[in-house]
Design a protein around this motif. Structure first.
Motif, short mmCIF file in Angstrom:
data_model
loop_
_atom_site.label_atom_id
_atom_site.label_comp_id
_atom_site.label_asym_id
_atom_site.label_seq_id
_atom_site.Cartn_x
_atom_site.Cartn_y
_atom_site.Cartn_z
N LYS A 254 0.80 -1.06 -0.04
CA LYS A 254 -0.03 -0.21 -0.02
C LYS A 254 0.76 1.38 0.00
CE LYS A 254 -3.06 2.51 3.27
NZ LYS A 254 -3.68 2.26 4.44
N MET A 255 2.04 1.21 0.73
CA MET A 255 2.71 2.46 0.84
C MET A 255 3.73 2.62 -0.34
SD MET A 255 2.44 3.89 3.89
CE MET A 255 0.56 3.43 3.61
N SER A 256 3.89 1.30 -1.05
CA SER A 256 4.84 1.57 -2.38
C SER A 256 3.75 2.08 -3.48
CB SER A 256 5.27 0.18 -2.52
OG SER A 256 6.38 -0.27 -1.59
N SER A 257 2.54 1.98 -3.36
CA SER A 257 1.66 2.03 -4.32
C SER A 257 1.47 3.58 -4.24
CB SER A 257 0.42 1.24 -4.19
OG SER A 257 -0.65 1.87 -4.88
N GLN A 258 1.22 3.99 -2.87
CA GLN A 258 0.97 5.63 -2.87
C GLN A 258 2.13 6.45 -3.31
OE1 GLN A 258 -0.48 5.68 1.31
NE2 GLN A 258 -2.49 5.50 0.67
N SER A 259 3.31 5.80 -2.96
CA SER A 259 4.61 6.52 -3.53
C SER A 259 4.91 6.37 -4.88
CB SER A 259 5.69 6.09 -2.76
OG SER A 259 5.97 4.72 -2.95
N GLY A 260 4.11 5.39 -5.66
CA GLY A 260 4.33 5.13 -7.16
C GLY A 260 5.45 4.43 -7.39
N ASN A 261 5.70 3.47 -6.55
CA ASN A 261 6.80 2.47 -6.58
C ASN A 261 6.55 0.97 -6.74
OD1 ASN A 261 8.78 4.75 -6.69
ND2 ASN A 261 8.64 4.56 -4.47
N LEU A 262 5.20 0.87 -6.84
CA LEU A 262 4.96 -0.80 -6.86
C LEU A 262 4.56 -1.19 -8.16
CD1 LEU A 262 3.90 -3.02 -4.76
CD2 LEU A 262 1.41 -2.27 -5.14
N ASP A 265 7.74 -6.44 -9.99
CA ASP A 265 8.94 -7.06 -9.44
C ASP A 265 9.06 -6.71 -7.96
OD1 ASP A 265 10.09 -7.96 -11.80
OD2 ASP A 265 10.95 -6.00 -12.37
N ASN A 266 8.36 -5.54 -7.68
CA ASN A 266 8.28 -5.00 -6.28
C ASN A 266 7.45 -5.94 -5.38
OD1 ASN A 266 7.40 -3.46 -3.76
ND2 ASN A 266 8.58 -1.69 -4.80
N ILE A 267 6.36 -6.38 -6.10
CA ILE A 267 5.41 -7.43 -5.58
C ILE A 267 6.00 -8.52 -5.16
CG2 ILE A 267 3.06 -8.60 -5.91
CD1 ILE A 267 2.09 -6.13 -7.44
N TYR A 268 6.73 -9.27 -6.18
CA TYR A 268 7.49 -10.48 -5.95
C TYR A 268 8.52 -10.31 -4.72
CZ TYR A 268 6.42 -13.33 -9.82
OH TYR A 268 5.87 -14.32 -10.79
N CYS A 269 9.15 -9.16 -4.71
CA CYS A 269 10.23 -9.08 -3.74
C CYS A 269 9.65 -9.16 -2.28
CB CYS A 269 10.93 -7.73 -3.86
SG CYS A 269 11.92 -7.83 -5.32
N ILE A 270 8.31 -8.33 -2.15
CA ILE A 270 7.77 -8.46 -0.95
C ILE A 270 7.10 -9.60 -0.52
CG2 ILE A 270 5.61 -7.31 0.28
CD1 ILE A 270 6.06 -4.79 -1.43
N LEU A 271 6.55 -10.22 -1.32
CA LEU A 271 6.01 -11.58 -1.03
C LEU A 271 7.09 -12.64 -0.71
CD1 LEU A 271 2.90 -11.88 -3.51
CD2 LEU A 271 3.03 -11.27 -1.28
#
Length: 315
Positions: A254-262, A265-271
């Motif tokens: 959610k924070m990454s989405s709001q900062s425009g960085n999601l 690849d980012n989703i993979y790294c987080i999960l």
């Protein structure tokens, strides 16, 4: 028509109506499923008929619109009946929404998605009936860019760029909130109602996972802040990796989405990050075992059966 005929038409009355003249309520949020309870209802209707009349209203274009009684209508059709008793009531659009939601909220089992859309529909209907419109962030004029703006005696505070918090200003001591009224009626807190309404922002695939209890409610609320494209990317990763995010991971997305960085690849790294309570898991493709389970088996029942069989094998 004469005034007497108009008055008579507006009076509530009961009549037998062909089920083919009755259309479903627009955007009906409650699911009508072929489950064990439906089978019981069909047997009851076949043996005794529809004991409690459905509630309908006349449509300007002819025919009737179902307000309450979708399950009874389906049961009547499957039991071989062409007509069913109905109460015909003169209702406005907003009155119809409120009655429809109230009649269905009496059920024992209600899915999160059903509550989400039902609460949203009733809240909007209550607002249009003349009550205050300062209810959810989506109904507030987006032009209010200042952090604190006073309007109509209500002080509006912008918080965390994600919601608007309302509180009484000095000018108003008796402000009326439809959300407060709804909270009192259904026995939920205002905050909980707001959380449920957030679920209406989820894509259907993720919302189905919430209903199936594969994603926790609190996690789903965090995911509801993701953009639609981001949610589809998340669903693709979850489906491929057979995993779901924890509350902490959902909040990070959610924070990454709001900062425009999601992105994917980012989703993979987080999960891929190990969860605090994460244990090694054995992954078995569902289609390998699907044919061996009854169609109505839940994921929990399947796991319990596999565990039982392994225990018997070990002994």
């Amino acid at each position: 028509t004469t005034q007497e005929e108009r008055d008579q038409k507006n009076q509530e009355h009961v009549k037998n109506i062909s089920i083919y003249e009755i259309t479903d309520f627009p955007n009906h949020p409650f699911k009508v499923k072929m489950d064990d309870k439906m089978l019981e209802t069909i047997d009851s209707v076949r043996d005794h008929g529809v004991l409690v009349p459905a509630l309908v209203r006349e449509k300007p274009t002819g025919g009737y619109e179902m307000i309450s009684g979708h399950r009874r209508k389906m049961a009547s059709e499957l039991a071989g009946f062409e007509n069913m008793p109905c109460i015909v009531r003169n209702l406005s659009d907003d009155e119809a929404v409120i009655v429809m939601v109230d009649s269905n909220l009496q059920r024992e089992e209600i899915l999160p998605s059903e509550k989400a859309f039902a609460y949203k529909m009733k809240l909007e209907a209550m607002s249009r009936q003349g009550q205050r419109s300062d209810l959810t962030s989506g109904q507030v004029d987006q032009k209010l860019k200042n952090r604190n703006v006073k309007t109509y005696g209500i002080e509006i505070e912008k918080k965390d760029n994600e919601e608007l918090v309302f509180r009484n200003s000095e000018k108003t001591t008796n402000s009326y909130s439809s959300r407060k009224e709804l909270a009192m009626q259904i026995g939920e807190s205002e905050r909980q109602i707001q959380r449920y309404i957030r679920l209406t922002n989820l894509i259907p695939q993720i919302l189905e996972m919430v209903d199936a209890e594969r994603i926790a409610f609190t996690v789903a609320v965090e995911l509801s802040y993701l953009k639609e494209t981001e949610q589809y990317e998340l669903y693709a990763v979850m489906d491929l990796e057979q995993c779901t995010p924890s509350l902490t991971q959902a909040h990070r997305m959610k924070m990454s989405s709001q900062s425009g960085n999601l992105d994917m690849d980012n989703i993979y790294c987080i999960l891929e990050e190990e969860k605090p309570n994460q244990k090694e898991k054995i992954k078995i493709p569902a289609d390998l075992l699907e044919e061996f389970f009854p169609e109505n088996f839940t994921e929990k029942q399947k796991i319990e059966l596999i565990k039982k069989l392994v225990e018997e094998w070990y002994i």
